[in-house]
Motif scaffolding. Sequence first.
Motif, mmCIF file in Angstrom:
data_model
loop_
_atom_site.group_PDB
_atom_site.id
_atom_site.type_symbol
_atom_site.label_atom_id
_atom_site.label_comp_id
_atom_site.label_asym_id
_atom_site.label_seq_id
_atom_site.Cartn_x
_atom_site.Cartn_y
_atom_site.Cartn_z
ATOM 1 N N GLY A 98 0.791 -1.222 0.000
ATOM 2 C CA GLY A 98 0.000 0.000 0.000
ATOM 3 C C GLY A 98 0.822 1.270 0.000
ATOM 4 N N SER A 99 2.090 1.183 -0.444
ATOM 5 C CA SER A 99 3.007 2.327 -0.478
ATOM 6 C C SER A 99 3.233 2.953 0.897
ATOM 7 C CB SER A 99 2.492 3.406 -1.444
ATOM 8 O OG SER A 99 2.512 2.928 -2.762
ATOM 9 N N GLU A 100 2.969 2.178 1.949
ATOM 10 C CA GLU A 100 3.219 2.694 3.294
ATOM 11 C C GLU A 100 4.717 2.832 3.519
ATOM 12 O OE1 GLU A 100 1.811 1.889 7.916
ATOM 13 O OE2 GLU A 100 1.266 0.488 6.322
ATOM 14 N N ASN A 101 5.121 4.006 4.042
ATOM 15 C CA ASN A 101 6.529 4.310 4.332
ATOM 16 C C ASN A 101 7.414 4.298 3.087
ATOM 17 O OD1 ASN A 101 6.038 4.518 7.163
ATOM 18 N ND2 ASN A 101 6.071 2.285 7.302
ATOM 19 N N VAL A 102 6.810 4.526 1.929
ATOM 20 C CA VAL A 102 7.575 4.691 0.696
ATOM 21 C C VAL A 102 7.841 6.178 0.506
ATOM 22 C CG1 VAL A 102 7.576 4.442 -1.808
ATOM 23 C CG2 VAL A 102 6.610 2.638 -0.371
ATOM 24 N N ALA A 103 9.088 6.529 0.196
ATOM 25 C CA ALA A 103 9.448 7.947 0.056
ATOM 26 C C ALA A 103 10.111 8.195 -1.288
ATOM 27 C CB ALA A 103 10.388 8.356 1.180
ATOM 28 N N LYS A 104 9.678 9.261 -1.948
ATOM 29 C CA LYS A 104 10.361 9.733 -3.150
ATOM 30 C C LYS A 104 11.329 10.835 -2.715
ATOM 31 C CE LYS A 104 9.586 11.866 -7.674
ATOM 32 N NZ LYS A 104 8.592 12.531 -8.564
ATOM 33 N N ILE A 105 12.606 10.644 -3.002
ATOM 34 C CA ILE A 105 13.651 11.579 -2.595
ATOM 35 C C ILE A 105 14.105 12.353 -3.825
ATOM 36 C CG2 ILE A 105 15.873 11.828 -1.442
ATOM 37 C CD1 ILE A 105 13.716 10.551 0.314
ATOM 38 N N GLU A 106 13.796 13.658 -3.830
ATOM 39 C CA GLU A 106 14.066 14.478 -5.003
ATOM 40 C C GLU A 106 15.483 15.048 -5.019
ATOM 41 O OE1 GLU A 106 12.037 15.053 -7.499
ATOM 42 O OE2 GLU A 106 9.978 14.809 -6.836
ATOM 43 N N ASP A 107 16.050 15.324 -3.833
ATOM 44 C CA ASP A 107 17.359 15.984 -3.762
ATOM 45 C C ASP A 107 17.976 15.739 -2.389
ATOM 46 O OD1 ASP A 107 15.933 17.722 -1.997
ATOM 47 O OD2 ASP A 107 15.439 19.041 -3.674
ATOM 48 N N TYR A 108 19.118 16.376 -2.125
ATOM 49 C CA TYR A 108 19.818 16.145 -0.864
ATOM 50 C C TYR A 108 19.042 16.664 0.338
ATOM 51 C CZ TYR A 108 24.059 14.223 -2.888
ATOM 52 O OH TYR A 108 24.958 13.402 -3.531
ATOM 53 N N ASN A 109 18.283 17.723 0.160
ATOM 54 C CA ASN A 109 17.465 18.212 1.278
ATOM 55 C C ASN A 109 16.412 17.183 1.665
ATOM 56 O OD1 ASN A 109 18.731 20.674 1.740
ATOM 57 N ND2 ASN A 109 17.503 21.738 0.185
#
Length: 397
Positions: free
Chosen positions: A154-165
């Motif tokens: 269910g995409s739980e705790n899935v993160a898309k990381i765009e950059d270093y911040n």
Amino acid sequence: MSILIFNRNADYQFDSWIADSNQKLIIFTTTNKMNKISKDKNIAHIEYFDDYENNNLLELRAVELNSKYNFEYVIATSEFDILRASKIREYLKINGQWNDSALAFRDKFIMKSILMQEEFLVPKFKKISNTLDILDFINQVGFPIIIKPIDGSGSENVAKIEDYNDLKNYLNDNKLNDKMVEEFIVGDLYHIDGLFLKNELIFSWPSRYINQGCLAHKSGKYTGSILLDPQNEMLVKLNNYAREILNTLPTPTNTVFHLEVFYSNNTLIFCEIACRRGGGYISKSIQEAFDIDLVKSSVQHQCNINTEIPHINFKKHTGFILIPNRMGKILEIPCKCEFEWVIDYKINGYIGMDSQDANSSVDSVAEFLVYGQNEEEVYKRLDSLYDWFLNNTKWDR
């Protein structure tokens, strides 16, 4: 002889589904379902557990009760019970899915490793144990990346990381145990759902995800999908792909499945697969469209009740949306939905409820299942339904 059923959270009618087997049912479930399961004559024993997902007592009780009831089958319908049930089957030497098969459908690192070795296209991926693993991966593929649990759903705790911040914020708030990192794939996302029975693909049908698929809630958008029209040029391609995946993995003899695949630059790229039904309204959407109950058929065949699968006849075009929870107290919310093309809906919020931002794709304040004449009409109805709900709902942020 009897049947052990792990029933984490669903209100399935196991007693009626398995009545023809003349076997007694033993049900393990959560304490929040206390007094919600009526003890039918076929149900010999019900046991309730606190902290169900993490409670190690279930395995011990299964072995103890097997001495009394002599289990012939062990049934699991939830993602979180797949491995538990497989280990018990293997320990007690009961036919069905054993641990190696369950891991291939539950552990996304193992799953993708198998398919990559068989030359299926998969996103670049890596199992991680520390920050340096992530940095090495970023040096190879760049941003954005996806960090996800190896065994999540269910995409739980899935993160898309765009950059270093984004990475710094993620590392400050999250542990890295049992995680993996993947490259982000730009493209359309489809899911294919169906039945694999007696080692053959009996039924499958693809749907197109709306917005960003299961990551839509991350940006406050609704999650949803639409069954493909029978004339859609992607239909045969995706069904054939599902057959290839199922024939490659150590797929259990009888199972329902939920497969997700990217379509990017005219190429199919594997996302993930599970040997259980899809979440939200996916199963009901298929049931409305085809008169096929995926979970019921799978359970019956696992218990050697070989009921016939109905002739595949596309009856209607369906689709659904899940509107994500938002931060704040709900001040106004519609309690009814009277559009004639809405098949079913659930309003999960109420006036005065303090809610948090959605943590998974199925963490919703409202859910709607609709029908239409074709994919385009279903999409327009879903989109207008989303606008209608937001216009009639207020949060105090």
